[in-house]
Design a protein around this motif. Structure first.
Motif, PDB file in Angstrom:
ATOM      1  N   SER A 104      -5.213   2.509 -10.452  1.00 34.28           N
ATOM      2  CA  SER A 104      -4.319   2.906  -9.360  1.00 34.28           C
ATOM      3  C   SER A 104      -3.545   1.729  -8.785  1.00 34.28           C
ATOM      4  N   ASP A 105      -4.170   0.555  -8.737  1.00 32.05           N
ATOM      5  CA  ASP A 105      -3.499  -0.619  -8.190  1.00 32.05           C
ATOM      6  C   ASP A 105      -2.302  -1.016  -9.063  1.00 32.05           C
ATOM      7  N   LEU A 106      -2.511  -1.035 -10.379  1.00 33.14           N
ATOM      8  CA  LEU A 106      -1.394  -1.351 -11.280  1.00 33.14           C
ATOM      9  C   LEU A 106      -0.352  -0.235 -11.274  1.00 33.14           C
ATOM     10  N   ALA A 107      -0.789   1.005 -11.198  1.00 31.08           N
ATOM     11  CA  ALA A 107       0.157   2.116 -11.119  1.00 31.08           C
ATOM     12  C   ALA A 107       1.044   1.950  -9.899  1.00 31.08           C
ATOM     13  N   LEU A 108       0.440   1.632  -8.768  1.00 29.74           N
ATOM     14  CA  LEU A 108       1.203   1.421  -7.542  1.00 29.74           C
ATOM     15  C   LEU A 108       2.192   0.275  -7.700  1.00 29.74           C
ATOM     16  N   ALA A 109       1.752  -0.804  -8.329  1.00 29.51           N
ATOM     17  CA  ALA A 109       2.628  -1.953  -8.546  1.00 29.51           C
ATOM     18  C   ALA A 109       3.846  -1.579  -9.385  1.00 29.51           C
ATOM     19  N   PHE A 110       3.623  -0.817 -10.448  1.00 22.78           N
ATOM     20  CA  PHE A 110       4.738  -0.400 -11.302  1.00 22.78           C
ATOM     21  C   PHE A 110       5.635   0.610 -10.599  1.00 22.78           C
ATOM     22  N   TYR A 111       5.050   1.520  -9.825  1.00 17.60           N
ATOM     23  CA  TYR A 111       5.878   2.458  -9.055  1.00 17.60           C
ATOM     24  C   TYR A 111       6.744   1.696  -8.045  1.00 17.60           C
ATOM     25  N   GLU A 112       6.152   0.689  -7.396  1.00 20.91           N
ATOM     26  CA  GLU A 112       6.920  -0.088  -6.419  1.00 20.91           C
ATOM     27  C   GLU A 112       8.075  -0.832  -7.088  1.00 20.91           C
ATOM     28  N   LYS A 113       7.835  -1.383  -8.265  1.00 20.84           N
ATOM     29  CA  LYS A 113       8.903  -2.059  -9.004  1.00 20.84           C
ATOM     30  C   LYS A 113      10.002  -1.063  -9.372  1.00 20.84           C
ATOM     31  N   ALA A 114       9.612   0.109  -9.846  1.00 21.26           N
ATOM     32  CA  ALA A 114      10.588   1.136 -10.195  1.00 21.26           C
ATOM     33  C   ALA A 114      11.390   1.552  -8.964  1.00 21.26           C
ATOM     34  N   GLU A 115      10.712   1.654  -7.833  1.00 22.51           N
ATOM     35  CA  GLU A 115      11.385   2.047  -6.595  1.00 22.51           C
ATOM     36  C   GLU A 115      12.420   1.002  -6.169  1.00 22.51           C
ATOM     37  N   THR A 116      12.070  -0.281  -6.315  1.00 26.42           N
ATOM     38  CA  THR A 116      13.031  -1.333  -5.947  1.00 26.42           C
ATOM     39  C   THR A 116      14.244  -1.322  -6.879  1.00 26.42           C
ATOM     40  N   LEU A 117      14.067  -0.781  -8.083  1.00 29.34           N
ATOM     41  CA  LEU A 117      15.182  -0.683  -9.036  1.00 29.34           C
ATOM     42  C   LEU A 117      15.926   0.648  -8.908  1.00 29.34           C
ATOM     43  N   GLY A 118      15.531   1.470  -7.938  1.00 31.98           N
ATOM     44  CA  GLY A 118      16.239   2.710  -7.659  1.00 31.98           C
ATOM     45  C   GLY A 118      15.931   3.875  -8.583  1.00 31.98           C
ATOM     46  N   VAL A 119      14.765   3.854  -9.202  1.00 37.44           N
ATOM     47  CA  VAL A 119      14.397   4.935 -10.120  1.00 37.44           C
ATOM     48  C   VAL A 119      13.908   6.140  -9.323  1.00 37.44           C
ATOM     49  N   SER A 120      14.536   7.298  -9.555  1.00 39.12           N
ATOM     50  CA  SER A 120      14.094   8.501  -8.850  1.00 39.12           C
ATOM     51  C   SER A 120      12.710   8.897  -9.357  1.00 39.12           C
ATOM     52  N   GLY A 121      11.891   9.371  -8.472  1.00 42.56           N
ATOM     53  CA  GLY A 121      10.527   9.740  -8.821  1.00 42.56           C
ATOM     54  C   GLY A 121       9.514   8.665  -8.468  1.00 42.56           C
ATOM     55  N   ALA A 122       9.964   7.454  -8.253  1.00 39.51           N
ATOM     56  CA  ALA A 122       9.039   6.362  -7.951  1.00 39.51           C
ATOM     57  C   ALA A 122       8.394   6.535  -6.576  1.00 39.51           C
ATOM     58  N   ILE A 123       9.162   6.980  -5.612  1.00 42.35           N
ATOM     59  CA  ILE A 123       8.624   7.148  -4.255  1.00 42.35           C
ATOM     60  C   ILE A 123       7.517   8.196  -4.244  1.00 42.35           C
ATOM     61  N   GLU A 124       7.706   9.270  -5.013  1.00 45.47           N
ATOM     62  CA  GLU A 124       6.674  10.299  -5.090  1.00 45.47           C
ATOM     63  C   GLU A 124       5.391   9.738  -5.684  1.00 45.47           C
ATOM     64  N   GLY A 125       5.534   8.884  -6.708  1.00 41.71           N
ATOM     65  CA  GLY A 125       4.364   8.235  -7.304  1.00 41.71           C
ATOM     66  C   GLY A 125       3.647   7.342  -6.309  1.00 41.71           C
ATOM     67  N   ILE A 126       4.415   6.594  -5.535  1.00 44.85           N
ATOM     68  CA  ILE A 126       3.828   5.718  -4.509  1.00 44.85           C
ATOM     69  C   ILE A 126       3.037   6.563  -3.509  1.00 44.85           C
ATOM     70  N   LYS A 127       3.617   7.665  -3.079  1.00 44.72           N
ATOM     71  CA  LYS A 127       2.941   8.538  -2.108  1.00 44.72           C
ATOM     72  C   LYS A 127       1.647   9.106  -2.693  1.00 44.72           C
ATOM     73  N   ARG A 128       1.682   9.511  -3.970  1.00 42.87           N
ATOM     74  CA  ARG A 128       0.461  10.062  -4.610  1.00 42.87           C
ATOM     75  C   ARG A 128      -0.639   9.015  -4.641  1.00 42.87           C
ATOM     76  N   ILE A 129      -0.292   7.799  -5.034  1.00 51.40           N
ATOM     77  CA  ILE A 129      -1.308   6.740  -5.139  1.00 51.40           C
ATOM     78  C   ILE A 129      -1.871   6.405  -3.776  1.00 51.40           C
ATOM     79  N   LYS A 130      -1.036   6.307  -2.777  1.00 54.67           N
ATOM     80  CA  LYS A 130      -1.508   5.930  -1.434  1.00 54.67           C
ATOM     81  C   LYS A 130      -2.348   7.009  -0.784  1.00 54.67           C
ATOM     82  N   LYS A 131      -2.242   8.252  -1.251  1.00 53.62           N
ATOM     83  CA  LYS A 131      -3.084   9.329  -0.725  1.00 53.62           C
ATOM     84  C   LYS A 131      -4.509   9.245  -1.247  1.00 53.62           C
ATOM     85  N   GLN A 132      -4.686   8.639  -2.416  1.00 54.30           N
ATOM     86  CA  GLN A 132      -6.011   8.586  -3.059  1.00 54.30           C
ATOM     87  C   GLN A 132      -6.986   7.761  -2.257  1.00 54.30           C
TER      88      GLN A 132
END
Length: 132
Positions: A104-132
């Motif tokens: 989950s930690d690496l998943a969050l890191a990759f989602y955050e990188k994707a989010e900084t690059l403007g990839v749609s869907g990354a924010i939803e991934g970040i929210k899913r990981i932070k809920k766990q």
């Protein structure tokens, strides 16, 4: 209360920076581990080639080759590749000799990188990981 919020924000920012450092280390490590896989040179991007392997579109279904393509794409700065790798780590993957433990930690890191690059869907991934 304001001081506590500031301290919490600083801690979150520091944790986010540490996770960002893990992204590059992870990509390099993954490429070294699976570089023995032979892949065709991509005509477009490594990410789209990875999708071909992942979904078996025009290529044999091969989850390990897809993972390698996504890592090569991330190394080249292909924004969508970071989202694909994040999903691998969020869910964990296993196919044949390929096994990737859920992280989950690496998943969050990759989602955050994707989010900084403007990839749609990354924010939803970040929210899913932070809920766990």
């Amino acid at each position: 209360a304001e001081e506590q919020a500031r301290i919490a924000a600083e801690k979150d920012a520091i944790a986010k920076l540490k996770r960002a450092e893990k992204v590059n280390k992870s990509i390099d490590s993954n490429i070294r581990q699976v570089q023995y896989l032979k892949i065709d040179s991509p005509s477009g991007s490594y990410t789209s080639l990875g999708d071909c392997y992942f979904y078996g579109k025009g290529k044999d279904f091969d989850i390990a080759k897809a993972f390698l393509c996504y890592n090569l794409g991330a190394k080249q700065g292909e924004a969508e590749a970071f989202l694909r790798i994040a999903h691998y780590y969020e869910t964990g993957r296993s196919f044949g000799r390929f096994y990737l433990e859920q992280d989950s930690d690496l998943a969050l890191a990759f989602y955050e990188k994707a989010e900084t690059l403007g990839v749609s869907g990354a924010i939803e991934g970040i929210k899913r990981i932070k809920k766990q």
